[in-house]
Design an enzyme around this catalytic site. Structure first.
Site, PDB file in Angstrom:
ATOM      1  N   ALA A  82       3.215   8.576   0.252  1.00  0.00           N
ATOM      2  CA  ALA A  82       1.969   8.322   0.982  1.00  0.00           C
ATOM      3  C   ALA A  82       2.042   7.092   1.866  1.00  0.00           C
ATOM      4  CB  ALA A  82       0.810   8.164  -0.004  1.00  0.00           C
ATOM      5  N   GLU A  90       1.322  -0.171   9.995  1.00  0.00           N
ATOM      6  CA  GLU A  90      -0.080  -0.596  10.194  1.00  0.00           C
ATOM      7  C   GLU A  90      -0.850   0.404  11.066  1.00  0.00           C
ATOM      8  OE1 GLU A  90      -1.166  -4.494   9.980  1.00  0.00           O
ATOM      9  OE2 GLU A  90       0.796  -5.268   9.381  1.00  0.00           O
ATOM     10  N   TRP A 113       8.902   0.720   1.535  1.00  0.00           N
ATOM     11  CA  TRP A 113       8.741   0.247   2.917  1.00  0.00           C
ATOM     12  C   TRP A 113       7.813  -0.969   2.948  1.00  0.00           C
ATOM     13  CZ3 TRP A 113      11.895   1.068   6.704  1.00  0.00           C
ATOM     14  CH2 TRP A 113      12.685   2.219   6.695  1.00  0.00           C
ATOM     15  N   ILE A 114       8.032  -1.886   2.041  1.00  0.00           N
ATOM     16  CA  ILE A 114       7.184  -3.076   1.961  1.00  0.00           C
ATOM     17  C   ILE A 114       7.953  -4.262   2.550  1.00  0.00           C
ATOM     18  CG2 ILE A 114       5.893  -4.600   0.411  1.00  0.00           C
ATOM     19  CD1 ILE A 114       4.933  -1.585   0.513  1.00  0.00           C
ATOM     20  N   THR A 173       0.153   4.481  12.409  1.00  0.00           N
ATOM     21  CA  THR A 173       1.093   5.011  13.408  1.00  0.00           C
ATOM     22  C   THR A 173       0.372   5.193  14.739  1.00  0.00           C
ATOM     23  OG1 THR A 173       0.539   7.312  12.923  1.00  0.00           O
ATOM     24  CG2 THR A 173       2.342   6.330  11.613  1.00  0.00           C
ATOM     25  N   ARG A 205      23.034  -9.187  38.213  1.00  0.00           N
ATOM     26  CA  ARG A 205      23.863  -7.986  38.352  1.00  0.00           C
ATOM     27  C   ARG A 205      23.730  -7.431  39.775  1.00  0.00           C
ATOM     28  NH1 ARG A 205      28.088  -5.530  35.754  1.00  0.00           N
ATOM     29  NH2 ARG A 205      28.041  -3.285  36.139  1.00  0.00           N
ATOM     30  N   LEU A 224       0.845  -1.197   0.000  1.00  0.00           N
ATOM     31  CA  LEU A 224       0.000   0.000   0.000  1.00  0.00           C
ATOM     32  C   LEU A 224       0.887   1.257   0.000  1.00  0.00           C
ATOM     33  CD1 LEU A 224      -2.837   1.305   0.272  1.00  0.00           C
ATOM     34  CD2 LEU A 224      -2.612   1.080   2.747  1.00  0.00           C
TER      35      LEU A 224
END
Ligand SMILES: Cc1cc2nc3c(=O)[nH]c(=O)nc-3n(C[C@H](O)[C@H](O)[C@H](O)COP(=O)(O)OP(=O)(O)OC[C@H]3O[C@@H](n4cnc5c(N)ncnc54)[C@H](O)[C@@H]3O)c2cc1C
Length: 402
Positions: free
Chosen positions: A131, A368, A157-158, A370, A273, A126
């Protein structure tokens, strides 16, 4: 009667996925992550476990399990690494379940069956360079000539862009409506990697989910037969949003897994620790961070379980799934930040896994929907500015759900 009990089948699945990921992936994940390497050999193993068609009915090549199982698998995978859960999110959540609900019988036979069996890997395109949140702003067009569409545009960005075989792609089919930003001009298509005019690449500068593939693909007048249009012309935006209901669900459950991983790593480090003569777990401020991880984990899990139950019984769950995704991903960012803090300087290195959790969690606060988009959605439901209208196709309910 309300029950919080997982079935024997659920428990067995949870154990099987956790054991597989701990055995096959956990020992190598630090190196894969540092090498920015997507290990393709993991995919057939996930297929072997039935994960790539987990909630797809057996008649379409899947494992025929319910949607709670999809959530459990997502949580167990992200407990080890986000890149594993992303495979489930895009392949099963965004792609397979969308074909199951919206695809024609021929599309199911040609694409869903091999995908569910793990013979083909699928994803969802998408987002474009200009966009993301504003999905109406996409520029990809599908021009129809005879019985074919010609798709031109770029998606970026897929997840799995450079390794997947099949792509669920969104494009404008009505150019007047594109100009008016009228979503009824958008349509959805299945595009195969092998179609002429298709090319893809990997985004090399990404700094999280490094054992996963994230990339772009370009379509230069890619010829797509009419029978590859999913749904009717003009239903693309609805289909894109439907897919997000399923993808967000896996992201929510995965984020719960990441919080649990932060909690367990922090508890174990806090017992090892020592400062000022005591285990750091004895300091109240460290206890506070650990306790918050537990409350965030339990709340996240309950929220995704509720969304999964709604899916099982066949009720609309956009609002509940969105809430689960929003809450769990924001909580996972909190948990990962605190897990690094508890580890001190060691947390700021790759010698411990919490630094990887910290880098990985942030993606889910962005993709999915923001954090800001989900905030607006939840407020809009409350204020009456947003209601969900019935869609033409819904996710099939699970028949045996009480
Ligand atoms: C690791 C990763 C994997 C991804 N995988 C996929 C994938 O498989 N398929 C796919 O299609 N996409 C994928 N995406 C893209 C992702 O969905 C988008 O990045 C996301 O939708 C946000 O869009 P954007 O990055 O363009 O940010 P923008 O939309 O430009 O937003 C920038 C900022 O402005 C804020 N903002 C925007 N609009 C508003 C508003 N109305 N009110 C308040 N704030 C606002 C946003 O919240 C954000 O903080 C992936 C992204 C990442 C990081």
């Amino acid at each position: 009667m309300l029950s919080f009990e997982l079935t024997d089948e659920h428990q067995m699945l949870e154990r099987t996925v956790a054991e597989w990921a701990a055995r096959e992936v956990a020992p190598r994940i630090r190196d894969l992550d540092r090498a920015h390497h997507f290990d393709r050999a993991i995919v057939p193993q996930m297929a072997e476990l039935g994960l790539l068609g987990i909630s797809v009915p057996t008649q379409y090549g899947g494992a025929g399990m319910d949607y709670i199982s999809l959530g459990l698998a997502s949580e167990a995978l992200e407990y080890v690494d986000t890149s594993l859960r992303v495979i489930l999110s895009v392949h099963v959540g965004l792609n397979c379940l969308t074909l199951l609900a919206w695809g024609t019988e021929a599309q199911k036979q040609r694409y869903l069956v091999p995908q569910a069996q793990g013979r083909a890997l699928a994803t969802y395109g998408l987002t474009e360079p200009s966009a993301g949140s504003d999905a109406r702003g996409i520029q990809t067009v599908a021009v129809k000539k005879g019985e074919r569409y010609y798709l031109t545009g770029e998606k970026t960005w897929i997840s799995l862009a450079d390794v997947a075989d099949n792509f669920l792609v969104f494009a404008w089919t009505d150019l007047d409506k594109k100009r008016q930003r009228d979503i009824s001009g958008m349509s959805a298509f299945i595009v195969e990697r092998g179609f002429s005019g298709f090319s893809s690449g990997t985004l090399e500068s990404k700094w999280g989910i490094l054992a996963g593939n994230t990339g772009f693909f370009r379509m230069q007048a890619v010829e797509v037969p009419e029978e590859n249009r999913v749904g009717r012309e003009g239903e693309g935006f609805q289909i894109a949003m439907f897919a997000l209901d399923q993808g967000r669900y896996t992201v929510a459950a995965g984020a719960a897994g990441l919080i649990r991983a932060c909690r367990d790593a922090s508890v174990s480090y806090a017992r090892e620790r020592r400062t000022f003569g005591v285990e750091i777990g004895a300091h109240q401020l460290v206890k506070e961070m650990i306790a918050r991880m537990e409350s965030d984990y339990q709340a996240s899990r309950l929220l995704w379980l509720r969304a999964g139950w709604l899916k099982n019984v066949g009720r609309r769950n956009t609002r509940e799934t969105g809430l689960a995704k929003w809450f769990a991903t924001c909580a996972s960012e909190r948990a990962a930040g605190d897990a690094v803090q508890i580890h001190g300087a060691n947390g700021y290195s790759d010698d411990y896994p919490v630094g990887r959790y910290y880098r990985n969690c942030k993606g889910a606060v962005i993709y999915e929907g923001t954090r800001e988009i989900h905030t607006l959605m939840q407020a809009d439901y409350l204020l009456g500015y947003r209601t969900d209208r019935p869609a033409r196709c819904e996710l099939p309910a699970v028949e045996s759900t009480p």
